[in-house]
Design an enzyme around this catalytic site. Structure first.
Site, PDB file in Angstrom:
ATOM      1  CG  ASP A 164      -1.848  -1.165   1.325  1.00 37.18           C
ATOM      2  OD1 ASP A 164      -1.735  -2.084   0.498  1.00 37.18           O
ATOM      3  OD2 ASP A 164      -2.688  -1.175   2.233  1.00 37.18           O
ATOM      4  CD  GLU A 394      -0.410  -6.344   8.559  1.00 34.80           C
ATOM      5  OE1 GLU A 394      -0.577  -5.729   9.638  1.00 34.80           O
ATOM      6  OE2 GLU A 394      -0.987  -6.007   7.499  1.00 34.80           O
TER       7      GLU A 394
HETATM    8  C1  DGY Z   1      -6.056  -1.945   4.084  1.00 34.33           C
HETATM    9  O1  DGY Z   1      -7.220  -1.703   4.373  1.00 34.33           O
HETATM   10  O2  DGY Z   1      -5.100  -1.486   4.683  1.00 34.33           O
HETATM   11  C2  DGY Z   1      -5.771  -2.890   3.001  1.00 34.33           C
HETATM   12  O3  DGY Z   1      -4.417  -3.035   2.797  1.00 34.33           O
HETATM   13  C3  DGY Z   1      -6.481  -2.562   1.738  1.00 34.33           C
HETATM   14  O4  DGY Z   1      -6.379  -3.681   0.957  1.00 34.33           O
END
Ligand code: DGY
Length: 424
Positions: A164, A394
């Site tokens: 992201d 994670e």
């Molecule tokens: C989030 O909501 O952070 C996710 O990575 C979107 O896919």
């Protein structure tokens, strides 16, 4: 085989995150089914419950749109506390409520691995039933994300890269108008320390891009022509080349002869496109922004996926091995997601530095496949150490190894079970 305490913990996490036919990445932070999470999760299930592994892929694929896209989030059940949810996405184009974009296409590679690990009639039938759906998913990437037919796949949202807030995207945000985003309440920072999550400025961009998709009624061609974010990511391209090659293997194993030459020509096109990602000044594969034609001067860990994709000249590969060596001198835990020498490196913030088990799995697998055993072992050993010392986080700090983000994470457990626990 699954005998150690850590193996049992991994199985427990996957079982706890199982919502009946699909698995959430982690409870709370991510309460739905995510595309590439589920694919990796299937690798983990395959180690103790093969039918459940196939079911994970099957449920994911039931969300496929008519145009072939398999969405990045499937809103399979009511779940309070996630933002942006289905009402924000307004992407009701598929059989099940979903987001309007996709995620790195690892499904074909996972199916191929499941079949190689267990090629009995049961698995062969499952793979044969999925094959054409995955082929149309791949065709969708070409049709929707490479409308110029250049062999370079573009993404329309940072979330489509699965990574992201990579610093590579920062410079591509300049043309995004966030003035209409308005007020909103994030939920991620209720679950996880905000130092470990994307900033508000970046979240505004994510939402502006969702709004743009809504304004195009999620029409892929219109998005391709007008989206302010149209970027070739090294990760998605390398993963897709590998996935196309694995789909070709599946076509041969399953005797789907009619598909073979078409897949072969798609692979040739993609391999040619990938060459454009080479940044000779940086001696690495770097992001290419197709709106500005600007090559990023940042390096992220996807450059090491050239081995996974099976591309690159001898000299290009050698340069990546030297880079691995240089990074290892800087951090204690390999492989950081972003160049640890770059001023934008951020030890804790999600994809701006931390180590991710699933990326290590792909880097390590690629290195092993291409005969770079020593490096493959380093990457696998580092992953095993992080997970066994810090648990199923994670992601992890590359500096001191701290587990970050969400805990009890499904894909970290899956990667442990199918790969990291075999470290020597
Ligand atoms: C989030 O909501 O952070 C996710 O990575 C979107 O896919």
């Amino acid at each position: 085989m699954m005998s150690t305490k850590i193996d049992q913990q991994a199985i427990q996490i996957m079982t706890d995150n199982d919502r009946g036919g699909f698995t959430v990445p982690t409870a709370g932070l991510y309460p739905y089914q995510w595309n590439w999470d589920s694919a990796f999760v299937a690798l983990g299930f395959a180690q103790f419950d093969l039918p459940r592994a196939w079911q994970e892929i099957e449920t994911l694929v039931t969300a496929q749109w008519d145009n072939g896209m398999i969405p990045h989030i499937v809103f399979r059940q009511e779940a309070a506390g996630y933002f942006p949810g289905p009402k924000v996405w307004q992407a009701d184009k598929g059989p099940i409520s979903s987001s309007g974009i996709s995620q790195p296409p690892v499904i074909a590679s996972v199916i191929c691995k499941l079949l190689v690990q267990s090629s009995d009639d049961f698995s062969t039938n499952k793979a044969a039933l999925l094959f054409e759906k995955i082929n149309s998913f791949h065709q969708w990437w070409h049709d929707a994300r490479d409308i110029e037919n250049t062999g370079l796949i573009k993404i329309t949202h940072p979330w489509e890269s699965g990574r992201d807030n990579l610093p590579d995207w920062d410079e591509a945000y300049i043309d995004i108008d966030t003035s209409q985003v308005g007020e909103y309440q994030r939920n991620d920072t209720q679950h996880v320390n905000s130092d470990m999550r994307p900033t508000k400025a970046h979240y505004d961009c994510y939402l502006a891009l969702v709004q743009h998709g809504v304004s195009c009624d999620w029409d892929a061609q219109q998005i391709a022509r007008t989206n302010p974010f149209w970027v070739a990511d090294v990760g998605v391209n390398a993963i897709f080349i590998r996935a196309e090659k694995d789909l070709l293997k599946l076509a041969l194993m399953l005797k789907k002869d009619a598909f073979v030459s078409k897949i072969e020509s798609r692979i040739a096109l993609l391999e040619k496109g990938f060459e454009r990602l080479w940044n000779s000044e940086k001696q690495a594969y770097c992001t290419l922004n197709l709106r500005t034609n600007h090559h990023s001067h940042h390096i992220n860990s996807a450059t090491f996926l050239c081995f996974y994709a099976g591309v690159g000249s001898q000299a290009q590969r050698q340069a990546q091995l030297q880079l691995l060596d240089k990074w290892q001198q800087k951090v204690n835990h390999m492989v950081p997601s972003f160049d640890p020498y770059d001023p934008l490196y951020d030890e804790l913030r999600y994809w701006r530095g931390p180590v991710w088990g699933i990326v290590n799995y792909m880097i390590g697998t690629g290195l092993a496949n291409e005969g770079e055993e020593q490096w493959a072992e380093v990457v696998q050993r580092h992953t095993a150490k992080l997970i066994s010392e810090e648990g199923f986080a994670e992601y992890f700090s590359a500096d001191n190894g701290t587990g970050c983000g969400g805990g009890t994470f499904s894909w970290t457990a899956a990667i442990w079970l199918n790969w990291a626990n075999q470290a020597s």
